[in-house]
Design a protein around this motif. Sequence first.
Motif, PDB file in Angstrom:
ATOM      1  N   UNK A 123      12.133   3.820   2.790  1.00  0.00           N
ATOM      2  CA  UNK A 123      11.950   3.072   4.031  1.00  0.00           C
ATOM      3  C   UNK A 123      12.117   1.583   3.804  1.00  0.00           C
ATOM      4  N   UNK A 124      12.048   0.829   4.881  1.00  0.00           N
ATOM      5  CA  UNK A 124      12.074  -0.627   4.851  1.00  0.00           C
ATOM      6  C   UNK A 124      10.931  -1.166   5.676  1.00  0.00           C
ATOM      7  N   UNK A 126       7.188  -1.292  -2.942  1.00  0.00           N
ATOM      8  CA  UNK A 126       6.050  -0.496  -3.389  1.00  0.00           C
ATOM      9  C   UNK A 126       6.462   0.968  -3.424  1.00  0.00           C
ATOM     10  N   UNK A 127       5.768   1.725  -4.283  1.00  0.00           N
ATOM     11  CA  UNK A 127       6.099   3.136  -4.456  1.00  0.00           C
ATOM     12  C   UNK A 127       4.806   3.946  -4.543  1.00  0.00           C
ATOM     13  N   UNK A 128       4.828   5.122  -3.929  1.00  0.00           N
ATOM     14  CA  UNK A 128       3.691   6.034  -3.916  1.00  0.00           C
ATOM     15  C   UNK A 128       4.164   7.428  -4.313  1.00  0.00           C
ATOM     16  N   UNK A 129       3.261   8.242  -4.834  1.00  0.00           N
ATOM     17  CA  UNK A 129       3.558   9.636  -5.153  1.00  0.00           C
ATOM     18  C   UNK A 129       2.640  10.511  -4.311  1.00  0.00           C
ATOM     19  N   UNK A 150      11.996  -0.535  -0.674  1.00  0.00           N
ATOM     20  CA  UNK A 150      12.688  -1.413  -1.612  1.00  0.00           C
ATOM     21  C   UNK A 150      13.438  -2.508  -0.897  1.00  0.00           C
ATOM     22  N   UNK A 151      12.806  -3.122   0.110  1.00  0.00           N
ATOM     23  CA  UNK A 151      13.529  -4.053   0.975  1.00  0.00           C
ATOM     24  C   UNK A 151      13.292  -5.507   0.611  1.00  0.00           C
ATOM     25  N   UNK A 152      12.769  -5.774  -0.560  1.00  0.00           N
ATOM     26  CA  UNK A 152      12.440  -7.150  -0.909  1.00  0.00           C
ATOM     27  C   UNK A 152      13.707  -7.931  -1.234  1.00  0.00           C
TER      28      UNK A 152
END
Length: 681
Positions: free
Chosen positions: A497-498, A504-507, A518-520
């Motif tokens: 997503x954006x 940030x990443x979650x499991x 990953x929109x940074x």
Amino acid sequence: MTALSRRHFNAVAMTFAAASLAPLSAYAVPRDQQTTSSAIDLLTDPFLQLPGMDSVRVAWFTEISGGRHLVLVGDSVESLTLAQVVAGTFGAARVFNANDVTMTQTAEDFQSQLPADRKPTPEQGIVARPIHRHEAAVTGLSTAGRTKYRVASIKGTEAALSAVYTLAPAVPAGAGAKLMLTSDHQAMQNTATNLELAAKTMGQLDAVLVAGDLVNIPDRASEWFDDTRGSAFFPCLQGSAGRADRGGHIGRGAAIVQNTPMFPAIGNHEVQGRRSGPAITGLNASFGMPVPTDIAAGVYDTVAGTVNPSGNAATKARWIENHSFSTRTYEEVFTLPTNDQGHSRWYATTIGNVRVITLYQTRIWRGTDANADSATRTASSRYQESAVALADPLLQGYGEFIFESIAPGTPQFDWLAAELKSPERKACEYTIIQLHEAPHGLGDNITPPFSDPERIEEKDPAGNVVGVRYEYHVDRNPFFTQAIPMIEAAGVQLVLNGHSHLWNRFVARNGITHYMEGSNTGNTYGAFTTRNQRARHVPPAPWLSQNYPKFDDPYGLQPQVPNIEPYRFGEGDPMPYVSDNFVMAFQLFDSHTGELSTWSAPVGATLQQPVLIDRIKLQPSTVVPLPEPTPSTPPPSTGSPSTPPAGGGSPSTTGTPSTSNPSSAPGSTQPVPRPLPNTGN
């Protein structure tokens, strides 16, 4: 509506005039194209769309009305001269005729980033800018290697010829692929540098996924093509940008989409608000004033006898669109797979051994004004209507309403349920779902909950409505309670997503599904965590504060610290996010190895060396092979064919893209709703 030419702006006549001045794109790094004069050029380089087993679409944009538009294919194109193109002698090159379609809503206004002598004044309002889109289906391609190509636009004795690029058909079924993962370009200051560095790091790609927010104002043509800040959408992805990033480096972008097909998703910035009705002073105002379609339809019923006395169905549909919202320009820019509804607002496609499912998951973004006293409400926001808007349904904002529902029983939900069970998906080792707004995140835009706003009308003792406010209930988010359990049960490996402009990443609790933004690109809206004590906005009573968590992921997942080289807090503890206007991050999924990689680098006066900060290996699914397919001929053109090409080769026609995901009846099994965690502040 009056018209605006890219090359000549007549403040009196406001007509589409003959081209004579230098192109607006001349401020940037010149594209490596050849032209007979400044009277003709390509507004963009070509870009690749919708690859097939032995074919791929090639599209580009100009402001050339009429003429011939060709794709020239084969090794011999490298030696073609502009004189040969004008003469119509193309040697051994294969020649494919492209169509010429005029976009219907592209425009400019007084807030467009254009040279002063070409910018409309506030009094002129929204001024149409006719943009021409050209596309051809290049067929007969081999998967054995890449093929050189160029595009040419010719009118009379004038011509423009692109540089040489390469194309290829679809990645063979089951083969590995390299996918760039990006989003939220929005002509931002670091975008060009981000893409420049990403391309240098990743090399040749097989696809680019863009999880929404490609531009800021979708109907503003210059944001796609030639915004004078130097960071319009296509220049950044085609290596012709020219904007200083926050560190002082002039970001050029990279020649990515000339050689790699692109698959975007709709973000809130691909949705243009109503173009007609009260208070539309320009494109920015229009963008911020979408109205739900059913509200616009209700208003139409009160004026139908005046605006459409004959009851013409097309007139009715366009009136409602003009007074609600649309994704028309976005849909006209791209050629994408279609779904069982016959459109591409959500779709699926296979890239080698990866199934990419794209959802239309977004809503209007509004400000945070929240006044408990209805008499003091001077601004409409996500939480309230201004007092002056109550008398006119077209002036009200209706909170952060969802543009396309994905609740159970809706077309998008049923399509997703069927797609997750489809043979095409089961034939792939990996599944990526891309969408703009996701259920997990540390950013500001993860709240309010992605639920339909509850409209609460406040009345005086006589029963008159004196105020309207909106509540968003955390337990009424159907994507989280219904779609996510279905997605995780299907073993989807990545939800991309954006929207909040950070990494940030979650499991998931199943240990298989990863959620990543990953929109940074250096325009972050921040991360809000218990650790850093930066808090999101929470409206005062009478709003229910438990619906608006101040910190962390609202649905209880823990962010994953980058596992190789995380950034650190001042005390040395690792950060589970990247959120800094002077730091970039970019991502690649390589399905040859199953590795999902993130690099990061600071911006600086010179291009910095990126550092690999996170790499994980996604768990592949068991594959159920599809029957062996056979190549097919592209469908016939829906428009007027071009004149047969001179100099050898066979013409090609273009038309509506074939559906990459055949429709199928949704499964009868309903997903089990997910229990919600406590989300108090």
